[in-house]
Design an enzyme around this catalytic site. Structure first.
Site, mmCIF file in Angstrom:
data_model
loop_
_atom_site.group_PDB
_atom_site.id
_atom_site.type_symbol
_atom_site.label_atom_id
_atom_site.label_comp_id
_atom_site.label_asym_id
_atom_site.label_seq_id
_atom_site.Cartn_x
_atom_site.Cartn_y
_atom_site.Cartn_z
ATOM 1 N N GLU A 96 0.836 -1.192 0.000
ATOM 2 C CA GLU A 96 0.000 0.000 0.000
ATOM 3 C C GLU A 96 0.873 1.246 0.000
ATOM 4 O O GLU A 96 1.933 1.279 0.632
ATOM 5 C CB GLU A 96 -0.916 -0.008 1.222
ATOM 6 N N CYS A 355 -1.596 5.918 9.934
ATOM 7 C CA CYS A 355 -0.421 5.235 10.485
ATOM 8 C C CYS A 355 -0.811 3.942 11.163
ATOM 9 O O CYS A 355 -1.716 3.917 11.986
ATOM 10 C CB CYS A 355 0.242 6.111 11.533
#
Ligand code: SF4
Length: 368
Positions: A96, A355
């Site tokens: 990703e 995150c």
């Protein structure tokens, strides 16, 4: 070299492209043309390298060379403009990569051409491995384990594929890169270093706008400090004492917090440069005032800043996000001790792009 089967051009530096052109009996200037087409024009296939003669393109193809630009398999768009890309490589493995635009994001043109979005600046969060071996307990990527390293060309290719998708007119000098996606860049050190050099020298992105984050691979911190061209360094701290860090990040068994902080103190900072410490706040685990005071002690005397990240939730991970008053109290203690401390705004939490949420999630899962 020309006989290599299934070799990818993306990832070769100018020197290597020059050697390849020489092997193929081509004049030296072809290497410059090829480099420009790969890294500046970001051409997606050999057929489109029209600055090279057709005979040379055929020669490359029959010798087994491919371009090597990864494919975008899926994209998820957040309400805040963040885009999480699932990027696919030649062996069908995926990582990703996250695009985080800043600025107005307005559109140009009369609608007859594909839309061109304009932003003041943008940050790309880049992956360095397929999965990760480090096993930080608050991170979804850790659930994948390590599948493989990315090559230098694959690390660079992610960025080029995202720039192509965004049809970026943005001055490349306004693109920030953060090597904080899937994987631990310092456990894929040589490929990471080569990728940085390609990005600076061939793609033309400024190293001053790049930051790499490590979970604390102590020997590589020292090696990294010796590089003539390097991004800024961020250390993923996440705990204020050995015991808590060991509980959250098993890598602390191998490289203790004490050794990590010693490496941070010895790190050769450039003029006006600061180390960044990333600290993921987990409700009731590492977010107390006492933890903040311990962080102040750890960072005493260091030229550093701290980014606080309220934990971004993910399925299968048993933590909670602290409330904003707790985060503010933690921040206040650090600021009062003279440490510049910022609360990082979560980007793309709704699409699992924030995150610690990168897990090649191919569907959207609702977050409670
Ligand atoms: S936080 Fe980074 S180093 Fe830790 S498991 Fe996740 S990807 Fe790996």
């Amino acid at each position: 070299m020309a006989e290599n089967k299934n070799s990818e051009l993306l990832g070769l530096n100018f020197q290597e492209l020059s050697e390849l052109m020489e092997t193929l009996g081509q004049p030296a200037y072809r290497a410059r043309q090829l480099s420009h087409a790969l890294y500046r024009e970001r051409q997606p296939s050999l057929d489109l390298l029209t600055t090279l003669p057709l005979a040379l393109r055929r020669q490359l193809s029959s010798a087994g060379w491919t371009l090597g630009l990864p494919k975008i398999q899926k994209r998820f768009v957040s309400t805040d403009g963040t885009v999480r890309y699932l990027v696919e490589f030649a062996d069908a493995q995926t990582v990703e990569t996250v695009w985080m635009p800043e600025g107005d994001g307005g559109e140009e043109g009369d609608g007859s051409e594909p839309e061109t979005r304009t932003y003041d600046r943008a940050t790309i969060c880049v992956s360095s491995q397929v999965g990760c071996a480090v096993d930080c307990h608050f991170c979804m990527t850790a659930l994948l384990g390590l599948l493989r390293n990315l090559s230098a060309g694959e690390i660079v290719g992610q960025i080029l594929a995202v720039l192509n998708d965004q049809l970026v007119n943005l001055d490349t000098q306004r693109i920030n890169l953060v090597f904080m996606g899937q994987g631990e860049p310092f456990l894929n050190f040589d490929n990471f270093v080569k990728a940085v050099s390609l990005l600076v020298e061939d793609v033309g992105l400024p190293e001053s706008r790049m930051t790499v984050s490590t979970s604390g691979i102590v020997p590589r911190i020292a090696d990294f400090g010796q590089l003539p061209v390097r991004p800024k360094l961020a250390i993923s701290l996440n705990a204020s004492n050995e015991e808590t860090r060991l509980q959250l990040m098993p890598i602390t068994k191998k490289w203790t917090l004490e050794k990590l902080m010693a490496a941070a103190r010895e790190f050769p900072l450039r003029n006006r440069e600061r180390l960044t410490f990333e600290y993921v706040l987990l409700g009731g685990v590492n977010d107390g005032d006492q933890n903040a005071r311990e962080v102040v002690q750890l960072l005493r005397g260091l030229r550093a800043k701290v980014n606080l990240i309220s934990w971004n939730p993910g399925p299968e991970i048993p933590y909670t996000t602290p409330n904003s008053a707790r985060v503010a109290s933690f921040q206040r203690i650090l600021i009062d001790a003279g440490i510049p401390t910022f609360i990082r705004k979560p980007r793309g939490r709704d699409i699992f792009a924030a995150c610690g949420q990168l897990k090649r999630t191919t569907e959207l899962v609702s977050i409670s």
